[in-house]
Each structure stands twice: as C-alpha cells, then as structure tokens.
Write a protein that holds these residues in place. Structure first.
Motif, mmCIF file in Angstrom:
data_model
loop_
_atom_site.group_PDB
_atom_site.id
_atom_site.type_symbol
_atom_site.label_atom_id
_atom_site.label_comp_id
_atom_site.label_asym_id
_atom_site.label_seq_id
_atom_site.Cartn_x
_atom_site.Cartn_y
_atom_site.Cartn_z
ATOM 1 N N VAL A 64 0.834 -1.205 0.000
ATOM 2 C CA VAL A 64 0.000 0.000 0.000
ATOM 3 C C VAL A 64 0.868 1.254 0.000
ATOM 4 C CG1 VAL A 64 -1.609 1.347 1.375
ATOM 5 C CG2 VAL A 64 -1.977 -1.102 1.081
ATOM 6 N N GLY A 65 1.903 1.244 0.848
ATOM 7 C CA GLY A 65 2.765 2.419 0.925
ATOM 8 C C GLY A 65 3.449 2.714 -0.389
ATOM 9 N N MET A 66 3.944 1.671 -1.053
ATOM 10 C CA MET A 66 4.594 1.889 -2.341
ATOM 11 C C MET A 66 3.580 2.383 -3.368
ATOM 12 S SD MET A 66 7.128 -1.410 -2.382
ATOM 13 C CE MET A 66 8.321 -0.870 -3.587
ATOM 14 N N LEU A 68 0.965 4.170 -2.736
ATOM 15 C CA LEU A 68 0.545 5.545 -2.443
ATOM 16 C C LEU A 68 1.588 6.561 -2.890
ATOM 17 C CD1 LEU A 68 -1.168 5.283 1.039
ATOM 18 C CD2 LEU A 68 -2.195 5.756 -1.173
ATOM 19 N N THR A 69 2.861 6.221 -2.764
ATOM 20 C CA THR A 69 3.881 7.219 -3.077
ATOM 21 C C THR A 69 4.307 7.192 -4.526
ATOM 22 O OG1 THR A 69 5.466 5.652 -2.223
ATOM 23 C CG2 THR A 69 4.829 7.460 -0.775
#
Lengths: 164, 164
Positions: A64-66, A68-69
């Motif tokens: 998810v973090g990858m 999102l960024t």
DNA sequence: GTCACAATCACCCATCCGGGTGACGACGCG
DNA sequence: CGCGTCGTCACCCGGATGGGTGATTGTGAC
C-alpha cells in the motif's frame, strides 16, 4: 506571474485509491482473523500465528505504501497561455517555434510546414523580435523557459496545437 | 552503442535501508508478541488483539513502503561518461558543446572560450561528425538526450569540467 | 625517437541565417 | 466600408554557418 496549476479534481482523485486500499486492508483483516480463529488456531502455536499475521499485514502495508507514493513523475507539460498572450505570439509562430527544435534549415521547415521558405523566415524574425533573442537556439531556450514548447523530459505534446 | 550506467555501488547501496527495515520489522514482531503474550492476553479478547497487531504491522508496512519509494525527485544530472568515451568526444569539444547552448555566434564563443573563431569552428565540425548531426540545434538536442550536457530542468552543472 | 592524438589556427567556398522592407489576400470588428 | 491583424510571399544584403583541407605544437605511449 506564472501560477502552477492546482487542479481540485486531481486532488479529489487522490482519495479514491486511498479508500480502495483501506477497504482492502479491512477485508484482509477480517479474512485473516476468521481463518485463524476457525481452522488454524488449534493446529499452529499462537506465537507462529501472530508472526504470520504480522508478516502478512506488514507486506500488505508495504504494498500500500509503495502504491501511495509511486505517482506523478510524468509532469504532463501545460503550455503557458498567459505568456503566449502577453508576448502576442500567434498560433502560426508557435508552430514555427515548435518546428525549430528539429534543427532543420529554413528550407526543410518550409516543407514540413507547407509554406514558402520566405514565410518561415518572416515567422522566425517575428519570433526573435517577440522573444527578444537573436538566434534560433536562444529562441528555443527561452521558449522552453517560458513553457511555450515542451522540453526533452516532458510528454511529447498532446497535439501540436488545439486546432482541429 | 551506449549502455545505461548500472553502477554496482548504487545497487549495493539499495540493500542497506532494506535490511534496516527488515530488522525493524523483526524487532517489532518480537516486541508485540512478547507484549501481548505476557500482559494483555488475559485482558483483551483475542480478536481485538489480532486486529491491533494487524493494524500495527500494516501501519509499519505503509511507512516502510513509502520510505522505499520516496526518492529521486531532484535528479542531479550525472554526465554520461560512457557515451563521451564511446563517441570519442574530447574535453575541449565538450566545452564547446556546453557553450553552444547559449546560442552565441562563433565569434562570441571564441571570446568566451579564449580561442580563435577558427578553432571553435573546427571543434563544432568535429562535434557534428561525432554526434551525427548537421546543425548546432541538433547537436544540443542529442547532447542532452545522451546526457552529455545538462537540460534546463537539471541542476545548473556542478562544474564545467573536472579540470582545475 | 616515433607515433598517435588533442588542441590550436588558417584558408576557401557554397550555402544559410538574421535583419530590413514591402506587398497582398483573408478575416473579424466597429 | 475602413481598419487592424494574421498569414503568406518576395527581394536585398552583410555576416554567419557548414563542409572541406592543411598545418603546427604539445603531450603521452610505445
């Protein structure tokens, strides 16, 4: 003078993936909890279970973090219409300015633009006057600085101009 | 012909943060497990416990994922030395190529470079031959495509060259 | 020393470019 | 209709550019 575009639609659009990922997280949570509670609780020690769940959620979180960024590197190039107007650069002159970056001679520019070499010369001379430069290279450089024409890194240009 | 630089040091450098985050993850796993097992196991229902652990690990994963992908917006411009070598472009010719983007005439380039206009012409002719172009504009464009000279968006150039 | 090469400069020449002026048709505006 | 603007084209001219060839000096490698 030149204000960067802050499109409200683009900002609103950012929340769609966020909600999607949040839903995915919640779904995964319920699924995992249900699975461990129903079947595996008596077969696997609790410590292992906790570790597995932690690893799974950590992996999901990393994804998810990858997600999102990773975005917005392209930078789509929006033409500076304000500068075009304030410099009184006509559409045809902009065509010539865009064609200039090819490095072709006036004769070839004339062929690609479908006009006489003399006409190309006239347009270039007017461009020099309006941009305040004295060479084709300076015209290209200032044209790019003013965002009249795309630079090498920008997307190729949606269309030459917005005419049909 | 021109192979993109695959610096082994840069690749090795990528694994340092990865190992760091993996260690942080493992540490968090052990800490959480110990905590829940020692104290909270009898005070909080297991379902809530699993949910908390999942949320914590998901948050940690999101942080790690954002950490891993957030990088490289500045783009400091590294000169493509491989292309320079494969094209056999000499340092002086590179000076001339960099000076070309000013759009000045040969006479002015000669003054800024401290040589004769004939010398400037010779360097430019050699550049045209080595770059496979026929105009100064094309030389600048291909020079930028090959990362021999910085583009407008790049950092201004650390130094003209590494000579003193 | 010999050789290769980078860097410098010179000369010739055909073509191109930049600068200036003038003109003509089309189009929109008042 | 008159006026301004845009796009098109033409001509002139001095200087710049692109394309060759040749030569000299210094530096480093063999």
């Amino acid at each position: 003078m030149i204000s960067p575009v802050t499109d409200p639609a683009a900002i609103r659009g950012l929340w769609r993936p966020v909600l999607f990922y949040a839903a995915a997280l919640a779904l995964g949570a319920f699924a995992l909890e249900w699975l461990q509670y129903r079947f595996w609780a008596r077969m696997i020690p609790l410590e292992i279970m906790i570790g597995l769940i932690g690893a799974a959620f950590a992996a999901l979180g990393v994804w998810v973090g990858m997600r999102l960024t990773r975005r917005a590197p392209p930078a789509p190039f929006v033409r500076n219409e304000a500068a075009l107007k304030s410099l009184a650069i006509t559409p045809r002159e902009l065509d010539v300015l865009e064609a200039l970056v090819s490095g072709d001679s006036n004769k070839e520019l004339a062929r690609t633009l479908g006009v006489s070499p003399n006409t190309v010369k006239t347009h270039i001379a007017r461009l020099f006057d309006k941009l305040g430069v004295t060479s084709r290279i300076q015209a290209i450089e200032t044209g790019r600085d003013l965002r009249l024409i795309p630079a090498a890194g920008d997307t190729p240009t949606p269309t030459t101009r917005s005419d049909g």
